[in-house]
Enzyme design. Structure first.
Site, mmCIF file in Angstrom:
data_model
loop_
_atom_site.group_PDB
_atom_site.id
_atom_site.type_symbol
_atom_site.label_atom_id
_atom_site.label_comp_id
_atom_site.label_asym_id
_atom_site.label_seq_id
_atom_site.Cartn_x
_atom_site.Cartn_y
_atom_site.Cartn_z
ATOM 1 N N LYS A 144 3.967 3.283 6.493
ATOM 2 C CA LYS A 144 3.545 2.227 7.413
ATOM 3 C C LYS A 144 3.320 0.929 6.631
ATOM 4 O O LYS A 144 2.970 0.987 5.460
ATOM 5 C CB LYS A 144 2.257 2.629 8.136
ATOM 6 C CG LYS A 144 2.327 3.952 8.872
ATOM 7 C CD LYS A 144 3.224 3.895 10.088
ATOM 8 C CE LYS A 144 3.193 5.216 10.845
ATOM 9 N NZ LYS A 144 4.040 5.198 12.055
ATOM 10 N N HIS B 240 13.704 13.836 14.060
ATOM 11 C CA HIS B 240 12.666 13.189 14.859
ATOM 12 C C HIS B 240 13.082 13.232 16.326
ATOM 13 O O HIS B 240 14.263 13.208 16.641
ATOM 14 C CB HIS B 240 12.445 11.742 14.417
ATOM 15 C CG HIS B 240 11.167 11.163 14.948
ATOM 16 N ND1 HIS B 240 11.063 10.647 16.218
ATOM 17 C CD2 HIS B 240 9.938 11.050 14.395
ATOM 18 C CE1 HIS B 240 9.823 10.227 16.422
ATOM 19 N NE2 HIS B 240 9.122 10.460 15.333
#
Length: 453
Positions: free
Chosen positions: A175, A294
């Site tokens: 992140k 994902h």
């Protein structure tokens, strides 16, 4: 007109609209071991009997159309049609029922999830006689399972490649997900891997944007992997997202990852599509790459309780199409019933043989025979204090993935990774000693904090 083409009035084909139930509702049918079985949650329009909508689902997802056509006489509809063989009410829902449909295996192309879904969840979901329709589960017969390669490697081969046993694997999504330069991104990867994580991960949004092109990211992440491996003596990896606008570009990125010698790549299998995913899975098996999956976009399909598909169907489809990991969500803080449902599809990902268990959302017994298993990835808002519950619930064959739960540590990325690793090893040790993680989890973590560097 020649005798071969002459049509005599009143003989042979009879045009007109037939009620679906005359052909497709067959409660006396005994399912075959080779049938694909589907459980649909059906919400019909008001006043429509259940059997008339169950048969419509069977018809519209197999050989049926709105009217009788003369070419019906050129094939055997009894051989190829779907059959609604059982209908049951949904407890607590007056206007819903479960329709069970059996499909002959010859309706589907071998080894193609794309073709299977095109039939079973195609136009029927827009059928105006239905208010809503949801595919709750599929039974994939052994004969069809054997036409799929499945995961590139599977759980045991992955552990052997990584030389890591007896505990869950640890991961972290870097992140902020967007905006970092490739060099700063690689630095964050290094700090997390050096701190004790097994994997770091590209966010699903990260492909090849102007602020960070894919080739630069791959290079800096590979440098971080090799540096952290040299310093820790452990095999490390970063999920390099190979998802791209075309299959050709996706494979090009996977080829570059292989040339760098990294162990794993990543794909967004729903936005990328099942054909692309299966192609990448085959490449990964042939070239020794693990494949992380994902599920971006899954909530568009599975969030509504009465329309779309349950995630257990998407999980089964992924095991067939191919992937070594897939995000499964977490059950921490959820209601007990949701925990059982989640662990039901986690077992469908990992185990070879899963018995029917409606309390866990498993409508059919599923035999995967020799198809390798998939590691479920627990992610979404978890942190170090969840570690006892995650270790107990998911067991060793899982990936516990912390994003903010690593990078949000007040001392930085590396201390966040250390905290995750220390907490995990403390929980595994306590479990192996027979301690109750549910009751003593907080104490176990506090003890680990006391003695942790």
């Amino acid at each position: 007109m020649s005798p071969q083409t002459e049509t005599k009035a009143g003989v042979g084909f009879k045009a007109g609209v037939k009620e679906y139930k005359l052909t497709y509702y067959t409660p006396e049918y005994e399912t075959k071991d080779t049938d694909i079985l589907a459980a649909f949650r059906v919400t019909p329009q008001p006043g429509v009997p259940p059997e008339e909508r169950g048969d419509a689902v069977a018809a519209e997802s197999s050989t049926g159309t709105w009217t009788t056509v003369w070419t019906d006489g050129l094939t055997s509809l009894d051989r190829y049609k779907g059959r609604c063989y059982h209908i049951e009410p949904v407890p607590g829902e007056e206007d819903q029922f479960i329709a069970y449909v059996a499909y002959p295996l010859d309706l589907f192309e071998e080894g193609s999830v794309t073709n299977m879904f095109t039939s079973i969840v195609g136009n029927v979901f827009g059928f105006k006689a239905l208010r809503a329709l949801r595919l709750e589960d599929l039974r994939i017969p052994v004969a069809y399972v054997k036409t799929f390669q499945g995961p590139p490697h599977g759980i045991q081969v992955e552990r052997d490649k990584l030389n890591k046993y007896g505990r869950p694997l640890l991961g972290c999504t870097i992140k902020p997900k967007l905006g970092l330069s490739a060099k700063n991104y690689g630095r964050a990867v290094y700090e997390c891997l050096r701190g004790g994580l097994d994997f770091t991960k590209d966010d699903e949004n990260v492909n090849s944007q102007p602020f960070m092109r894919w080739r630069d990211r791959f290079l800096f992440c590979a440098e971080a992997i090799y540096k952290s491996q040299a310093e820790t003596g452990e095999i490390k990896g970063h999920y390099l997202n190979a998802t791209a606008g075309t299959c050709e570009e996706m494979i090009k990125r996977a080829v570059f990852a292989r040339e760098l010698g990294v162990p794993i790549v990543m794909h967004d299998y729903l936005t990328g599509g099942f054909t692309a995913n299966t192609s990448l899975s085959h490449y990964c098996r042939d070239n020794g790459l693990l494949l992380h999956i994902h599920r971006a976009m899954h909530a568009v399909i599975d969030r509504q309780k009465n329309h779309g598909m349950h995630f257990r169907v998407l999980a089964k489809a992924l095991r067939m199409s191919g992937g070594d990991h897939i995000h499964s969500g977490t059950v921490v803080g959820k209601l007990e019933g949701e925990r059982d449902i989640t662990l039901g599809f986690v077992d469908l990902l990992r185990d070879d043989y899963i018995e029917q268990d409606r309390s866990r959302g498993i409508y059919f017994t599923q035999d995967w025979v020799s198809l390798p298993g998939v590691l479920p990835v627990a992610s979404r808002g978890i942190h170090v204090w969840h570690m006892p519950a995650l270790t107990e619930i998911f067991g060793d064959d899982s990936v516990l993935q912390f994003g903010g739960g690593t990078l949000g540590h007040p001392w930085g990325n590396a201390p966040g990774a250390v905290a995750n690793r220390v907490a995990l090893e403390a929980c595994v040790k306590a479990r192996n000693e027979g301690r109750d993680l549910a009751a003593e989890g907080g104490e176990i973590i506090r003890e680990a904090c006391k003695w942790s560097p």
